[in-house]
Structure formats: C-alpha cells, structure tokens
Design a protein around this motif. Sequence first.
Motif, mmCIF file in Angstrom:
data_model
loop_
_atom_site.group_PDB
_atom_site.id
_atom_site.type_symbol
_atom_site.label_atom_id
_atom_site.label_comp_id
_atom_site.label_asym_id
_atom_site.label_seq_id
_atom_site.Cartn_x
_atom_site.Cartn_y
_atom_site.Cartn_z
ATOM 1 N N PRO A 155 0.871 -1.151 -0.032
ATOM 2 C CA PRO A 155 0.150 0.177 -0.112
ATOM 3 C C PRO A 155 1.259 1.035 -0.068
ATOM 4 C CG PRO A 155 -0.646 -1.420 1.619
ATOM 5 C CD PRO A 155 0.453 -2.617 1.241
ATOM 6 N N PHE A 156 2.017 0.895 0.541
ATOM 7 C CA PHE A 156 2.936 2.238 0.012
ATOM 8 C C PHE A 156 3.805 2.509 -0.627
ATOM 9 C CE2 PHE A 156 3.095 0.888 4.433
ATOM 10 C CZ PHE A 156 1.715 1.983 5.331
ATOM 11 N N ARG A 157 3.873 1.355 -2.124
ATOM 12 C CA ARG A 157 4.313 2.024 -2.563
ATOM 13 C C ARG A 157 4.631 3.281 -3.840
ATOM 14 N NH1 ARG A 157 4.662 -3.455 -6.855
ATOM 15 N NH2 ARG A 157 2.721 -2.738 -6.912
ATOM 16 N N ASP A 158 3.528 3.258 -3.782
ATOM 17 C CA ASP A 158 2.975 4.477 -4.823
ATOM 18 C C ASP A 158 3.427 5.746 -4.297
ATOM 19 O OD1 ASP A 158 3.155 3.250 -6.951
ATOM 20 O OD2 ASP A 158 0.775 2.352 -6.789
ATOM 21 N N HIS A 159 3.404 6.040 -2.810
ATOM 22 C CA HIS A 159 3.528 7.260 -2.014
ATOM 23 C C HIS A 159 4.568 8.073 -2.387
ATOM 24 C CE1 HIS A 159 3.967 9.978 1.555
ATOM 25 N NE2 HIS A 159 2.815 9.361 2.041
ATOM 26 N N PRO A 160 4.870 9.089 -2.590
ATOM 27 C CA PRO A 160 5.659 10.159 -3.710
ATOM 28 C C PRO A 160 6.904 10.080 -3.750
ATOM 29 C CG PRO A 160 3.768 11.373 -2.444
ATOM 30 C CD PRO A 160 2.829 10.330 -2.268
ATOM 31 N N ALA A 161 6.798 9.801 -1.329
ATOM 32 C CA ALA A 161 7.722 10.027 -1.030
ATOM 33 C C ALA A 161 8.924 8.921 -1.226
ATOM 34 C CB ALA A 161 8.292 9.948 0.764
ATOM 35 N N VAL A 162 8.661 7.876 -1.001
ATOM 36 C CA VAL A 162 9.026 6.402 -1.412
ATOM 37 C C VAL A 162 9.525 5.909 -2.549
ATOM 38 C CG1 VAL A 162 8.300 3.470 -2.131
ATOM 39 C CG2 VAL A 162 7.166 4.741 -0.265
ATOM 40 N N VAL A 163 11.108 5.231 -2.770
ATOM 41 C CA VAL A 163 11.895 5.682 -3.655
ATOM 42 C C VAL A 163 11.709 3.970 -3.359
ATOM 43 C CG1 VAL A 163 13.562 7.511 -3.271
ATOM 44 C CG2 VAL A 163 13.783 5.960 -1.966
ATOM 45 N N GLY A 164 11.537 3.258 -3.230
ATOM 46 C CA GLY A 164 11.732 1.875 -2.959
ATOM 47 C C GLY A 164 12.159 0.482 -2.367
ATOM 48 N N LEU A 165 12.488 -0.571 -2.128
ATOM 49 C CA LEU A 165 12.497 -1.343 -0.836
ATOM 50 C C LEU A 165 14.355 -0.866 -0.262
ATOM 51 C CD1 LEU A 165 10.886 -3.798 0.061
ATOM 52 C CD2 LEU A 165 12.865 -5.168 -1.078
ATOM 53 N N PHE A 188 8.604 -5.265 -5.887
ATOM 54 C CA PHE A 188 9.722 -4.696 -5.695
ATOM 55 C C PHE A 188 10.584 -4.236 -7.057
ATOM 56 C CE2 PHE A 188 8.581 -3.500 -2.122
ATOM 57 C CZ PHE A 188 8.337 -2.255 -1.500
ATOM 58 N N GLU A 189 10.552 -5.507 -8.015
ATOM 59 C CA GLU A 189 11.360 -5.746 -9.203
ATOM 60 C C GLU A 189 11.335 -4.788 -10.392
ATOM 61 O OE1 GLU A 189 12.530 -9.855 -11.773
ATOM 62 O OE2 GLU A 189 10.357 -9.520 -10.868
ATOM 63 N N GLY A 190 12.755 -4.378 -10.473
ATOM 64 C CA GLY A 190 12.690 -3.805 -11.341
ATOM 65 C C GLY A 190 12.276 -1.705 -11.470
ATOM 66 N N GLY A 191 12.430 -1.389 -9.694
ATOM 67 C CA GLY A 191 12.633 -0.669 -9.209
ATOM 68 C C GLY A 191 13.241 -0.409 -7.964
ATOM 69 N N GLY A 212 18.793 -8.589 -7.568
ATOM 70 C CA GLY A 212 17.962 -7.245 -8.010
ATOM 71 C C GLY A 212 18.768 -5.931 -7.244
ATOM 72 N N ILE A 213 19.115 -6.019 -6.026
ATOM 73 C CA ILE A 213 20.037 -4.982 -5.594
ATOM 74 C C ILE A 213 20.933 -4.477 -6.314
ATOM 75 C CG2 ILE A 213 21.505 -4.818 -3.470
ATOM 76 C CD1 ILE A 213 19.048 -7.153 -2.828
ATOM 77 N N ARG A 214 20.717 -3.075 -6.068
ATOM 78 C CA ARG A 214 21.069 -1.785 -6.623
ATOM 79 C C ARG A 214 22.889 -1.271 -6.417
ATOM 80 N NH1 ARG A 214 20.730 -5.130 -10.312
ATOM 81 N NH2 ARG A 214 18.950 -5.237 -11.361
ATOM 82 N N THR A 215 22.428 -1.233 -4.611
ATOM 83 C CA THR A 215 23.335 -0.229 -3.810
ATOM 84 C C THR A 215 23.923 -1.598 -2.561
ATOM 85 O OG1 THR A 215 21.090 1.186 -3.422
ATOM 86 C CG2 THR A 215 22.410 2.139 -4.524
ATOM 87 N N GLU A 216 24.370 -0.911 -2.154
ATOM 88 C CA GLU A 216 25.281 -1.365 -0.996
ATOM 89 C C GLU A 216 26.293 -0.067 -0.278
ATOM 90 O OE1 GLU A 216 26.726 -4.287 1.684
ATOM 91 O OE2 GLU A 216 27.991 -2.806 0.469
ATOM 92 N N LEU A 229 31.190 -2.684 -7.236
ATOM 93 C CA LEU A 229 31.452 -1.340 -8.085
ATOM 94 C C LEU A 229 31.797 -2.816 -9.394
ATOM 95 C CD1 LEU A 229 33.552 1.322 -7.106
ATOM 96 C CD2 LEU A 229 30.951 0.994 -7.732
ATOM 97 N N ARG A 230 31.707 -3.464 -9.547
ATOM 98 C CA ARG A 230 32.635 -3.963 -11.014
ATOM 99 C C ARG A 230 31.135 -4.987 -11.164
ATOM 100 N NH1 ARG A 230 39.386 -5.121 -8.748
ATOM 101 N NH2 ARG A 230 39.770 -3.134 -9.715
ATOM 102 N N LYS A 231 31.125 -6.082 -10.375
ATOM 103 C CA LYS A 231 29.847 -6.570 -10.225
ATOM 104 C C LYS A 231 28.740 -5.652 -10.301
ATOM 105 C CE LYS A 231 31.852 -10.627 -8.423
ATOM 106 N NZ LYS A 231 31.895 -11.231 -7.526
ATOM 107 N N GLY A 232 28.636 -3.865 -10.207
ATOM 108 C CA GLY A 232 27.698 -3.432 -10.879
ATOM 109 C C GLY A 232 26.856 -2.530 -9.802
ATOM 110 N N LEU A 233 27.271 -2.899 -8.475
ATOM 111 C CA LEU A 233 26.288 -2.322 -7.271
ATOM 112 C C LEU A 233 26.462 -0.740 -7.010
ATOM 113 C CD1 LEU A 233 26.874 -4.893 -4.212
ATOM 114 C CD2 LEU A 233 24.714 -3.668 -5.534
#
Length: 563
Positions: A155-165, A188-191, A212-216, A229-233
Amino acid sequence: MADLETLIDVAAGRQPADLVLRGAQVLDVVTGALMDGDVAICDGRIAGIGAYEGRMVRDLTGLTLVPGFIDTHLHIESSLVTPFEFDRCVLPHGVTTAICDPHEIANVAGVSGIQYFLDASQLTLMDIKVQLSSCVPSTDMETAGARIEAEDLLPFRDHPAVVGLAEVMNYPGVIHKDPGIMAKLKAFEGGHIDGHAPLLLGQDLNAYIAGGIRTEHEATTAEEALEKLRKGLRVLIREGSVSKDLNALQPILDVASSAYICLCTDDRNPLDIADQGHLDHMIRTLIAKGTDPLAAYRAASLSAAEAFGLKDRGQIAPGKRADIVAVGSLVACDVQTAFCSGVEATASTFAARGHIPPVARHSVKAPQVVPESFRSGGNRAETDVIGIVEGKIITDHLHEVIPVVDGDKQPDITRDLIKIAVIERHGKNGNIATGFVRGFGLQKGAIASTVCHDHHNIAVVGSDYDDMALAANRLSQIEGGFVVAEGGQVLAELPLPVAGLMSLDPYEKVETDLRALRDAAMSLGVKLEEPFLQLAFLALPVIPALKITDRGMVDVTKFEIIA
C-alpha cells in the motif's frame, strides 16, 4: 511547483524569478567547471544560470554554490530525535535530501512507524525520501515488536516519498531464496532495491546482486568495495558514529569512479554532528585526504541522485529542484547557508513547518529484572565472547576460558570480560539472554539501552549485576533510552520516549545529554569513543561474526543460534 509555461518564461528572461542568487560561482558537478552568473529560482525549481532579475535577490558574493547533498542511506531514529528535529539539525550542514529506512521504529511499531515517517516527510523543509523496510525483523533469531511482510508494504509503494525497498539485510535469505524475502524482491522488481551484505564476495555476491540489489553500504575495505562496483553495485561510502569506513574506501573514490559512488552516514548522533558535521564532514575529510573536489561533491549529489532514480536533483541546472548549498570554500566545505526547493534554511522557515504528533509512546514492556537475572549457567568453561572492533559494527568471535563459580560465569574486568544481556521489551515473551563481550574497558557499573539494532530490545552491559538490574529497570520507567548506573545510583540518562528510540526534546538538549552520558560512561572506565551505539550493534544478527539477541548468542557466519 510552477507550471511549465511560467518556468520557461523565467528561464528565458521574460518574467522575473521568485528568487535570484547573485554574486557566487556555481560548481558544475559534471565537468568540474566553476561558472559565473545568477541562479534564477521559480517556485522551487532552477530556471537558469545567467543574468536574471528577481522579486527577491540574495547576495552571496564570494561564495560557491554546489548542489544540495544527498545522504543515500540513514536511519533518522539513530539521530535520537524526531524527523522534525533531524531536519533542523542536518539541513544547515547542506543535506537537502535524506534517503531513510525507518526500520528502527518499524521493528517497534510496525507499519504505523513507517506511516509516521511518510507523514513527516510531507512537512519537513528537507526532502525526506523513504525506503520501505524489507527486514522487520532482520532475522528469525530475535524477538521484535512487529513483523512486516510484502503485502504490508504494497500500500505504500506509490507514495510520493517512497523510492524503493530498503536494505535487504537477510542476504542468506536472498542467496537461498527464502519465500518471504523473494516475495519482497518480486514486489519491487524493476524498482530500486537497497542492499546490505557485509563481507559478501564471490558467487554468493553474484547471487545476491542477481536478486535485484542495486546499492550497498557495508563495504569496509577497498577490495570489497571494488568487487561490488565491478559487479554493478553502486557503493555508498559510510561514515557514521560507529561504522567509519571513509578512511578505508577513500582511495577508490576518484573522478572516474565517482559516478558510481555515493556518500551516507547510516547512524550518526547529534553529538558527532555538532562536533564534526554530517555529509559536509565527509566531503572536507575526503578532500583533505587527496580526493579531487569534483569527485567528492559529485558523489554527494549527482551520483546519489542518479543511483536512486531522483532525476529532478543533484545538479545546479535548469529544471532541477533548487536544492543549493553555499560554501565559503570547496576545500573546507564550510556551509554558509542552504536552500531546499528554493526555501532557505532559517529559524523562521523551520518555525513555519507543520507538525504531527509522535507515535509509539509507552512501548517498553519489559519484565522487571533482578541481579540474579544476569547469571550465566552451564558446565563448560570454554565460552564464546563478542570481540568489539572499534569503529566497525562487525565483531570478532572470540573463545575464552571463563570458569563456572557457584553455578555462574562471572565478569572478569582484569581480562576486559564483562557481562552482556538482551531483555525482550515488547511484551511478547520476556526472554533474557546473557553472554560476554570484550572491548568496552568497563571497570564498574553498567550501561543499558533500548537502542538495540534492529529489534530494539533492552541491551545492558556491566561488571555488577545490581547495577545492570538498576539500569535495565530504569529504562521501563523513562519509556526507553540510555542509562548509566554505578554503585546503586543512576549517573546519567537520556529518555527516548518515541518507540524507545527518539527524544521529544530539541536536538541541542539531546546533544548536551549525550555529553553527560559519555562522561558518565568514561567514569566507569569505558574506552570506546561511542559506547552507546557500539552497544546497540552488538545485538544485530546480520553483521558478522558473533552477536547476541534475546534468544541467545548468534554465530552470524553460520547464521544460527549457538546451542
């Protein structure tokens, strides 16, 4: 926001701007150039850089304008103040966007804690972005106040303040396809999905990233950060009150890599903010250590915006949010003033904000303990001991011989072996687990806290069982917080009545109280620079190598409770 036609007219010079910032140079975080010209602002957005007239003109002659800083991962609760006081504390340091994970309060209050942060984000001057907490609790090896599943987050996924998981801490759950974790990843796939994988390398890291992890933000060595970094994070360099990774990772930050590196604080308290600063402290420290200023400022702004899909900020350029920081010197990063969406951070603009009432009051429902509660039985002298690594939240798994005397393994201050206990405080089961820790240097008394990651039960360390009981029981009386006790007396305390995590006082008073607490802890012989947050992380069972929860000592490497 202004309508598009008006913004275009202001940009073209056909209409006056709402506000013109005049006289300063502007840092371009793409090329590193310093540009001359007015910065025209129209209803919160930048119209252009050039020669402009405005209804208001702010003379910033002699200063340099840089994009507002973006803290890419933090827990506002760890500042020990509400989002409104955090706003007032940190925005003057140039932080115009804070990407937070409210999983501290969520572990106490569930989704109502997340809702509190979302509601607050609509009122603060700073732009608070929320990542939805993925691991509440962090594992099944602890007792939290709530459990949040994928369906609770939707229910919170589309809140304007939410940026992901938010940070997926249960990395074994990703690698081994735990159904609950998989449901959240798929939701949250794709987000944007934020990571948390300390010391994870090789094929296990491949499997984690493939989820699907993008940052760490948990890299603690240059080698670990480079593999990620070399593996895309995107790697977030962290410098908090306990976790201090800037020195280790500074060598990997250069102009080339800065497009994929960001800055974060994770957990930083008002005392350190007052003494050192926030992201401004990180920027000037990086530059002092030899980092190119372009790389440091880019990591703090444009790279952060790009990493989290915030296309409307990160650069002083037409059409972007007017998140602008004025510094006297790029090298010193001495913030003179800050604008968030074109509004200058002043006492009057902070006073004009709306407010909402706090949540999660009276959340400490712990059993009353007695000195005997801290006895450790058993018939084996060989003992697992948590070894503190100062400045890190990773710990060593030590093995010491502690004899059983009268049915109890007792503290031994001559070997810096003191007792640690975790007491369940959510009113669920009343669990009490005990163990040993080395590294505090404590010679007498006790320290207790309800800031106890991430389940936020009561954690208490001490050399004297009477003082441990006094400190732990006092936390129930003050609705949570920190207590230092010695000789049957409470030497210092800081009440944190909002979920046992945040004060209702101004951040200035919290800072003052923290100084008194630190002095009291030092009077017990404590040698750690930040004993309270260091204590809090001894209970987090997703950080290697040995931790303790209300269910017992946890071998994090094996991801199991020690029998």
